[in-house]
Scaffold this active site. Structure first.
Site, PDB file in Angstrom:
ATOM      1  N   SER A  24       1.965  -0.770   0.911  1.00 51.59           N
ATOM      2  CA  SER A  24       0.878  -1.606   1.426  1.00 51.59           C
ATOM      3  C   SER A  24       1.421  -2.913   1.990  1.00 51.59           C
ATOM      4  CB  SER A  24      -0.115  -1.951   0.306  1.00 51.59           C
ATOM      5  OG  SER A  24      -0.916  -0.856   0.011  1.00 51.59           O
ATOM      6  N   HIS A  55      -2.042   0.132   6.147  1.00 49.66           N
ATOM      7  CA  HIS A  55      -1.272   1.367   6.353  1.00 49.66           C
ATOM      8  C   HIS A  55      -1.609   1.884   7.753  1.00 49.66           C
ATOM      9  CE1 HIS A  55       0.150   2.041   2.139  1.00 49.66           C
ATOM     10  NE2 HIS A  55      -0.866   1.233   1.885  1.00 49.66           N
ATOM     11  N   HIS A  77      -2.715   8.150  -0.575  1.00 52.08           N
ATOM     12  CA  HIS A  77      -2.937   7.928  -1.997  1.00 52.08           C
ATOM     13  C   HIS A  77      -3.948   8.930  -2.537  1.00 52.08           C
ATOM     14  CE1 HIS A  77      -1.979   4.022  -0.074  1.00 52.08           C
ATOM     15  NE2 HIS A  77      -1.288   3.762  -1.185  1.00 52.08           N
ATOM     16  N   TYR A  79      -6.305   8.283  -4.560  1.00 52.28           N
ATOM     17  CA  TYR A  79      -7.659   7.705  -4.622  1.00 52.28           C
ATOM     18  C   TYR A  79      -8.410   7.784  -3.293  1.00 52.28           C
ATOM     19  CZ  TYR A  79      -5.538   3.485  -2.567  1.00 52.28           C
ATOM     20  OH  TYR A  79      -4.870   2.626  -1.737  1.00 52.28           O
ATOM     21  N   GLU A  80      -7.679   8.084  -2.190  1.00 54.07           N
ATOM     22  CA  GLU A  80      -8.355   8.248  -0.903  1.00 54.07           C
ATOM     23  C   GLU A  80      -9.115   9.584  -0.858  1.00 54.07           C
ATOM     24  OE1 GLU A  80      -5.865   6.872   2.676  1.00 54.07           O
ATOM     25  OE2 GLU A  80      -4.397   6.963   1.058  1.00 54.07           O
ATOM     26  N   ALA A 107       3.709  -1.853  -3.011  1.00 54.05           N
ATOM     27  CA  ALA A 107       3.218  -3.128  -3.533  1.00 54.05           C
ATOM     28  C   ALA A 107       2.786  -2.852  -4.962  1.00 54.05           C
ATOM     29  CB  ALA A 107       2.031  -3.595  -2.697  1.00 54.05           C
ATOM     30  N   MET A 210      -0.456   2.395  -7.455  1.00 51.64           N
ATOM     31  CA  MET A 210      -1.282   3.619  -7.350  1.00 51.64           C
ATOM     32  C   MET A 210      -0.628   4.660  -6.450  1.00 51.64           C
ATOM     33  SD  MET A 210      -4.791   1.534  -6.624  1.00 51.64           S
ATOM     34  CE  MET A 210      -5.093  -0.063  -7.382  1.00 51.64           C
ATOM     35  N   SER A 211       0.700   4.680  -6.406  1.00 51.13           N
ATOM     36  CA  SER A 211       1.372   5.607  -5.472  1.00 51.13           C
ATOM     37  C   SER A 211       2.753   5.974  -5.997  1.00 51.13           C
ATOM     38  CB  SER A 211       1.510   4.924  -4.102  1.00 51.13           C
ATOM     39  OG  SER A 211       2.452   3.860  -4.171  1.00 51.13           O
ATOM     40  N   ASN A 234       1.528  -9.456  -7.212  1.00 53.09           N
ATOM     41  CA  ASN A 234       0.631 -10.206  -8.121  1.00 53.09           C
ATOM     42  C   ASN A 234       1.077  -9.955  -9.553  1.00 53.09           C
ATOM     43  OD1 ASN A 234      -0.571  -7.411  -7.321  1.00 53.09           O
ATOM     44  ND2 ASN A 234      -1.501  -7.863  -9.310  1.00 53.09           N
ATOM     45  N   HIS A 248      -6.923  -6.841  -2.679  1.00 54.97           N
ATOM     46  CA  HIS A 248      -6.018  -6.151  -1.736  1.00 54.97           C
ATOM     47  C   HIS A 248      -5.526  -7.093  -0.636  1.00 54.97           C
ATOM     48  CE1 HIS A 248      -4.092  -2.778   0.152  1.00 54.97           C
ATOM     49  NE2 HIS A 248      -4.844  -2.839   1.238  1.00 54.97           N
TER      50      HIS A 248
HETATM   51  O1  LIG Z   1       1.404   1.686  -3.442  1.00 47.00           O
HETATM   52  P1  LIG Z   1       1.094   1.033  -2.141  1.00 47.00           P
HETATM   53  O2  LIG Z   1       0.710   2.005  -1.083  1.00 47.00           O
HETATM   54  O3  LIG Z   1       2.175   0.105  -1.676  1.00 47.00           O
HETATM   55  O4  LIG Z   1      -0.224   0.122  -2.368  1.00 47.00           O
HETATM   56  C1  LIG Z   1      -0.590  -0.583  -3.540  1.00 47.00           C
HETATM   57  O5  LIG Z   1      -1.449  -1.607  -3.122  1.00 47.00           O
HETATM   58  C2  LIG Z   1      -2.811  -1.097  -3.032  1.00 47.00           C
HETATM   59  C3  LIG Z   1      -3.704  -2.058  -3.766  1.00 47.00           C
HETATM   60  O6  LIG Z   1      -3.660  -3.346  -3.211  1.00 47.00           O
HETATM   61  C4  LIG Z   1      -2.785   0.270  -3.708  1.00 47.00           C
HETATM   62  O7  LIG Z   1      -2.813   1.293  -2.741  1.00 47.00           O
HETATM   63  C5  LIG Z   1      -1.470   0.251  -4.449  1.00 47.00           C
HETATM   64  O8  LIG Z   1      -0.946   1.555  -4.669  1.00 47.00           O
HETATM   65  N1  LIG Z   2      -2.753  -0.633 -10.092  1.00 44.32           N
HETATM   66  C1  LIG Z   2      -2.329  -1.692  -9.397  1.00 44.32           C
HETATM   67  N2  LIG Z   2      -1.889  -1.516  -8.151  1.00 44.32           N
HETATM   68  C2  LIG Z   2      -1.459  -2.612  -7.481  1.00 44.32           C
HETATM   69  N3  LIG Z   2      -0.959  -2.720  -6.241  1.00 44.32           N
HETATM   70  C3  LIG Z   2      -0.656  -4.021  -6.031  1.00 44.32           C
HETATM   71  N4  LIG Z   2      -0.961  -4.746  -7.105  1.00 44.32           N
HETATM   72  C4  LIG Z   2      -1.449  -3.881  -8.021  1.00 44.32           C
HETATM   73  C5  LIG Z   2      -1.933  -4.044  -9.368  1.00 44.32           C
HETATM   74  O1  LIG Z   2      -1.988  -5.127  -9.929  1.00 44.32           O
HETATM   75  N5  LIG Z   2      -2.353  -2.904  -9.997  1.00 44.32           N
END
Ligand SMILES: O=P(O)(O)O[C@H]1O[C@H](CO)[C@@H](O)[C@H]1O
Ligand SMILES: Nc1nc2[nH]cnc2c(=O)[nH]1
Length: 272
Positions: A24, A55, A77, A79-80, A107, A210-211, A234, A248
């Site tokens: 991300s 993305h 992802h 979750y999509e 991220a 989440m990836s 963060n 986000h």
């Molecule tokens: O893992 P990438 O795609 O970098 O993105 C991260 O950031 C997004 C949340 O801000 C979520 O999709 C999390 O998985």
């Molecule tokens: N689950 C999760 N995904 C993220 N992607 C970027 N920051 C975060 C976070 O704090 N938690």
């Protein structure tokens, strides 16, 4: 997958050895590729589509100091609403294109006490929470053409590449923002509750996102060498006294601020 790989090979002369997945807000990793050929996901037969802000949704082929790379500007992802097979579809296409090394970036929020926003974490290992309860892209009949039914995951983040990255970081003068740790994948799309954050912290998780884990599982299954980086965008809120909360846009902003530093490591590593 074969049809997609054949189509790509008919459209570009590039034959990549290295694939890079941009997390991300990290799409700029593709910007330094020379002699680019780009394809919107919508135009690639069989390819899933990106739906998340940050993305872009294109595949960029190009050269980095003599090495040929393919870069995913935009990942998929769970979750999509994509099946895990779809989220990892590009990995097997890369294998068919001749890729040997996969560089994954993401991220992530930090749980480790010593980490700061803007730090870069080399992924030493992961905890694949969806995988532990059976949400695994390798579920279903095994395709023996790609790898074994029961692949080992104990060495999935290549030790040689991790050591090399540490050395390169020292040479580049960015070692002070470099960390190493364990990434955990959760399903998302919501960020963690405080109780969930505390649980992850107790389990020894350094960063959460989440990836990535499904991509690495499929890459390891088919014998790719994997290197992974998390940009800490963060700190995950772990205290009920804390009034901050994650969003986000903030995640993408840290990507923009740290783009140069994040770019340096994959770029240098892809020479090897
Ligand atoms: O893992 P990438 O795609 O970098 O993105 C991260 O950031 C997004 C949340 O801000 C979520 O999709 C999390 O998985
Ligand atoms: N689950 C999760 N995904 C993220 N992607 C970027 N920051 C975060 C976070 O704090 N938690």
């Amino acid at each position: 997958k074969t049809a997609t790989a054949d189509w790509l090979m008919s459209q570009t002369k590039h034959r990549p050895q290295v694939a890079i997945i941009c997390g991300s807000g990290l799409g700029m990793l593709a910007d330094t590729l020379k002699c680019q050929d780009s394809f919107a996901y919508a135009d690639i037969p069989g390819f899933p589509q990106s739906t998340v802000q940050g993305h872009a949704g294109q595949l960029v082929f190009g050269e980095l100091k003599g090495k040929t790379c393919v870069c995913m500007q935009g990942r998929f992802h769970m979750y999509e609403g994509h099946s895990l097979c779809k989220t990892t579809f590009p990995i097997r296409v890369f294998k068919l294109l001749g890729v040997e090394t996969l560089i994954v970036t993401n991220a992530a929020g930090s749980l480790a006490d010593g980490f700061q926003t803007g730090d870069i974490m080399i992924i030493k290992d992961h905890i694949n929470f969806p995988g532990l309860v059976g949400l695994n892209p390798l579920c279903g009949p095994n395709d023996d053409k790609f790898g074994p039914r029961f692949p080992a995951m104990s060495g999935c983040y290549d030790k040689g590449l991790r050591c090399l990255a540490m050395e390169i970081a020292k040479e580049l003068g960015v070692a002070s923002v470099l960390q190493e740790g364990v990434y955990a994948m959760v399903g998302g799309p919501n960020f963690e509750t405080i109780a969930e954050a505390r649980l992850l912290h107790r389990l020894g998780v350094d960063a959460v996102g989440m990836s990535t884990a499904p991509e690495v599982v499929v890459a390891t299954h088919c014998g790719l060498r994997v290197f992974g980086l998390s940009l800490i965008t963060n700190k995950v809120v772990k205290s009920y006294e804390d009034t901050e909360s994650v969003n986000h846009e903030g995640v993408l902003e840290i990507g923009r601020l740290r783009s140069h530093t994040v770019q340096q490591l994959p770029n240098s590593l892809s020479y090897f």
